[in-house]
Design an enzyme around this catalytic site. Structure first.
Site, PDB file in Angstrom:
ATOM      1  CE  LYS A 169      33.015 -35.264  -1.283  1.00 31.92           C
ATOM      2  NZ  LYS A 169      33.230 -36.662  -0.670  1.00 31.92           N
TER       3      LYS A 169
ATOM      4  CD  GLU B 133      40.235 -49.397   3.966  1.00 31.05           C
ATOM      5  OE1 GLU B 133      40.941 -48.968   4.961  1.00 31.05           O
ATOM      6  OE2 GLU B 133      39.819 -48.621   3.261  1.00 31.05           O
TER       7      GLU B 133
ATOM      8  NE  ARG C 210      45.942 -47.302   6.086  1.00 32.60           N
ATOM      9  CZ  ARG C 210      45.293 -46.000   6.122  1.00 32.60           C
ATOM     10  NH1 ARG C 210      44.224 -45.927   6.648  1.00 32.60           N
ATOM     11  NH2 ARG C 210      45.854 -45.097   5.377  1.00 32.60           N
TER      12      ARG C 210
HETATM   13  C1  LIG Z   1      42.545 -46.082   3.226  1.00 29.30           C
HETATM   14  C2  LIG Z   1      41.514 -45.384   2.389  1.00 29.30           C
HETATM   15  N1  LIG Z   1      40.277 -46.124   1.978  1.00 29.30           N
HETATM   16  C3  LIG Z   1      39.344 -45.763   1.347  1.00 29.30           C
HETATM   17  C4  LIG Z   1      39.725 -44.568   0.395  1.00 29.30           C
HETATM   18  C5  LIG Z   1      38.831 -44.003  -0.499  1.00 29.30           C
HETATM   19  N2  LIG Z   1      38.306 -42.523  -0.300  1.00 29.30           N
HETATM   20  C6  LIG Z   1      38.849 -41.628  -0.788  1.00 29.30           C
HETATM   21  S1  LIG Z   1      37.981 -40.136  -0.253  1.00 29.30           S
HETATM   22  C7  LIG Z   1      36.925 -41.164   0.807  1.00 29.30           C
HETATM   23  C8  LIG Z   1      36.040 -40.514   1.663  1.00 29.30           C
HETATM   24  C9  LIG Z   1      36.548 -39.444   2.554  1.00 29.30           C
HETATM   25  O1  LIG Z   1      35.673 -38.856   3.322  1.00 29.30           O
HETATM   26  P1  LIG Z   1      35.909 -37.518   3.976  1.00 29.30           P
HETATM   27  O2  LIG Z   1      37.306 -37.532   4.798  1.00 29.30           O
HETATM   28  O3  LIG Z   1      34.917 -37.006   4.949  1.00 29.30           O
HETATM   29  O4  LIG Z   1      36.301 -36.275   3.035  1.00 29.30           O
HETATM   30  P2  LIG Z   1      35.630 -35.477   2.060  1.00 29.30           P
HETATM   31  O5  LIG Z   1      35.521 -36.269   0.766  1.00 29.30           O
HETATM   32  O6  LIG Z   1      33.985 -35.692   2.537  1.00 29.30           O
HETATM   33  O7  LIG Z   1      35.827 -34.166   1.894  1.00 29.30           O
HETATM   34  C10 LIG Z   1      37.160 -42.370   0.759  1.00 29.30           C
HETATM   35  C11 LIG Z   1      36.459 -43.527   1.349  1.00 29.30           C
HETATM   36  C12 LIG Z   1      41.066 -43.779   0.690  1.00 29.30           C
HETATM   37  N3  LIG Z   1      41.531 -42.834   0.029  1.00 29.30           N
HETATM   38  N4  LIG Z   1      41.900 -44.390   1.705  1.00 29.30           N
END
Ligand SMILES: Cc1ncc(C[n+]2csc(CCOP(=O)(O)OP(=O)(O)O)c2C)c(N)n1
Ligand SMILES: CC(=O)[C@@H](O)[C@H](O)COP(=O)(O)O
Ligand SMILES: [Mg+2]
Length: 641
Positions: free
Chosen positions: A286, A372, A400
């Protein structure tokens, strides 16, 4: 970086078709140019930089190998799709990202045929991809479907529901696990540990090994031989990974930044002729390729405008504490006094402020990953054992876990407390993140105590009040961003009288009953209405459930106009007030009742400014509503003039 020919390739690549005849070296150059363009664009728009930088090579490789948009490419969450947008005809608009009238910060069907599925809430890509793959098979199409999902998003139950179904389906689906060992914060949970073990227990799959294992010279099409080959392939390709156990061909781990690996592997997955589903485990970083992001703890997950050279973000000067911070500090104060208080979040420690709570009470704070549904029922379980769980989950993300709120918490009258941050409009994240519906979706649940904070002192009192409510669920909603900057916050909040609102200003003609953080706009509107000779009562409801029926009936009986106002959807607080007044005959005598809510439309970040202002429910709109109800025009000359 090899010395590159002067002519930027990106100037010649508007769509993926323009890159499909490029050599590997040219694709590497293109990736470097896309990375630079992404950094440059986000430096002026702000946004989700880190995730996008982590998938530059993946994006170039997938679009180079697969026939997008006929082959479907789905980005989970979609916050990492800036390189994808640059390469799919939106480079000219990339600097309008997340701006009013500009590009969405996530993938969006209405924005491009290259965005087959909208996203922003995580962990939906495998389900959607399987749907598309099965539909294509039923339609006799042989298109490929690729779903790119991050390691953090792989912690959500929905991803397993989808893999469970896909693994038994033999669908032509390629899941690319984009494993950068980061969520917003460092990832948590057993899956994250498993992925780390998988990576550490085997070197990157070399191309030679991969080609050998996927070689087409498996025994002929004889059923038994093919079956044996299939088992052999699965066994060889996987080495017994969890994904193989779920019916996927596991391929990897591969270096997600090495086009010399990615291109042949993807070509083979495209041409293998093997039935899917496949899971390609790509290891990425990242923030890759931008030193300030790579060096940052959060890998520049979400940034404001920044100086490209230094990486320094142009953060606004510190203002009043955010509602988030006030919530966290209030909860810490309550937890100091009561060891039964615990806190739960779903992969959003910093966003909810629970990172502060965790520093103070590491054993009483739980980040359960992007889960969630689990967070809510996990809290419910703790409540059955006498703990006082506070679930800090954004209003939009609590959607969710809705059935868990209904079935596991409310129906059982369990005292789970919900801190719903980002309630109301959130700005650049747009409609997917707007906290518009929590009043409506919780207000219909029997036995729920629901509050909305008018300012940060009210929020402190409401946290204290929730801490004291042990006979059923309770929740408080508060907006994204800074508080009003009221005078010193209390060390600890005081418990409010349940179901009681408060009158801030007495009038006789118009009554404005506010629920939540529009109260200051109501007071401004009352001042403005006074210039029209209209004396106005302003009251803060504080509670949507239980309603302060005595206050509401008093306002209805003694005013000609009653306005309710909330930064929420239709059928929220105003609906509850209307329902009470109507069922008690208080609408039978000509009361002019005017509920002010968010408009019944999806309010995207790029909504025309007027729509957004209208949705902000500001003083001018309140004045206009009151005057219109009285048959006066807002253009009339005020009485005092
Ligand atoms: C249901 C839900 N909960 C929380 C979020 C907030 N959120 C956005 S990106 C993220 C982390 C995603 O991690 P990853 O899938 O590893 O993607 P990366 O940012 O590492 O590319 C979170 C928790 C969301 N978008 N959707
Ligand atoms: C992509 C995603 O869902 C989160 O990063 C979200 O954008 C965070 O929102 P806040 O910026 O309001 O914390
Ligand atoms: Mg990740």
């Amino acid at each position: 970086m090899q010395d590159r020919p002067e002519t930027p390739l990106l100037d010649r690549v508007r769509f993926p078709a323009d890159m499909r005849n490029l050599s590997s070296d040219q694709l590497k150059q293109l990736a470097d140019e896309v990375r630079a363009e992404t950094i440059s664009a986000v430096s002026v728009t702000g946004g989700h930089l880190g995730a996008s930088l982590g998938v530059v090579e993946l994006t170039v490789a997938v679009h180079a190998v697969f026939d997008t948009p006929n082959d479907r490419l789905i980005w989970d969450v979609g916050h990492q799709a800036y390189p994808h947008k640059i390469l799919t005809g939106r480079r000219d608009r990339i600097r309008t990202l997340r701006q009013p009238e500009g590009l969405s910060g996530f993938t969006k069907r209405s924005e491009s045929e290259y965005d087959p599925f909208g996203a922003a809430h995580s962990s939906t890509s495998i389900s959607a991809g399987l749907g598309m793959a099965v539909a294509s098979q039923l339609q006799g199409n042989d298109r490929h479907v690729i779903a790119v999902i991050g390691d953090g998003s792989m912690s959500a139950g929905m991803a397993y529901e989808a893999m469970n179904n896909a693994g038994a389906s033999k669908a032509n689906l390629i899941v690319i696990l984009n494993d950068n060992d980061m969520s917003i914060a460092p990832p948590v949970g057993a899956m994250s540990a498993y992925l780390s073990r998988t990576i550490s227990s085997r070197p990157f799959l070399s191309v030679r090994e991969f080609m050998a294992k996927m070689a087409k010279n498996f025994p002929g099409p004889l059923e038994r031989a093919a079956k044996r080959a299939d088992e052999y392939a699965r066994g060889l390709l996987t080495g017994g990974t969890l994904f193989e156990e779920m019916g996927f061909y596991y391929v990897g781990p591969v270096d997600g930044h090495n086009l010399d690996h990615l291109l042949p592997v993807l070509r083979n997955l495209r041409d293998s002729g093997q039935q899917g589903p496949f899971l390609l485990h790509a290891v990425t970083q990242k923030g890759k390729g931008y030193a300030p992001a790579e060096a940052s703890a959060d890998k520049y997950h979400g940034v404001v405008k920044f100086n490209v050279v230094t990486g320094e973000q142009q953060k606004p000067p510190p203002g009043p504490p955010s509602y988030t911070k006030v919530f966290a500090q209030s909860l810490i104060a309550e937890a100091e006094a009561d060891e039964r208080i615990v806190a739960v979040n779903a992969a959003m420690p910093s966003g909810t402020g629970l990172d502060l709570f965790a520093k103070r009470f590491p054993r009483r704070c739980f980040d359960v990953g992007i889960a969630e549904q689990h967070a809510v029922t996990f809290a419910a379980g703790m409540a059955t054992e006498g703990m006082k769980p506070f679930c800090a989950i954004y209003s939009t993300f609590l959607q969710r876990g809705y059935d868990q709120v209904v079935h596991d918490v409310a129906l059982q009258h369990l005292p789970v407390r919900f801190g719903m941050d980002r309630a109301g409009l959130v700005g650049a994240d747009g409609a997917t993140h707007a906290g518009s519906f929590d009043i409506a979706y919780l207000g219909c649940l029997p036995g729920f105590t629901l509050m909305a904070a008018a300012d940060e002192i009210e929020l402190a009192h409401m946290v204290a009040t929730m801490a004291a409510i042990d006979d059923g669920p309770s929740g408080v909603r508060y907006p994204r961003g800074e508080g009003l900057g009221v005078e010193a916050l209390p060390a600890r909040g005081t418990v409010l009288p349940i179901g009681k609102g408060r009158i801030l200003r007495e009038g006789t003609k118009v009554a404005i009953l506010s629920y939540g953080a529009r109260l200051q706009e109501c007071l401004k509107a009352a001042d403005e209405l006074a210039t029209f000779g209209l004396s106005t009562t302003v009251a803060d409801a504080r509670f949507a459930k239980p309603l302060d029926t005595k206050l509401i009936e008093q306002l209805a009986r003694h005013h000609e106009v009653l306005i309710t106002i909330e930064e929420g959807s239709v059928n929220g607080f105003g609906g509850l007030v209307m329902h009470h007044l109507a069922t008690h005959g208080l609408l039978d005598h000509g009361l002019k009742l005017r509920p002010m809510t968010l408009p019944d439309i999806w309010i995207d970040h790029e909504a025309p400014r007027k729509q957004y202002d209208l949705a902000r429910l500001n003083a001018p709109q309140i004045v206009e509503t009151a005057l219109a109800a009285l048959g006066k025009s807002a253009l009339a000359v005020p009485a005092s003039a």
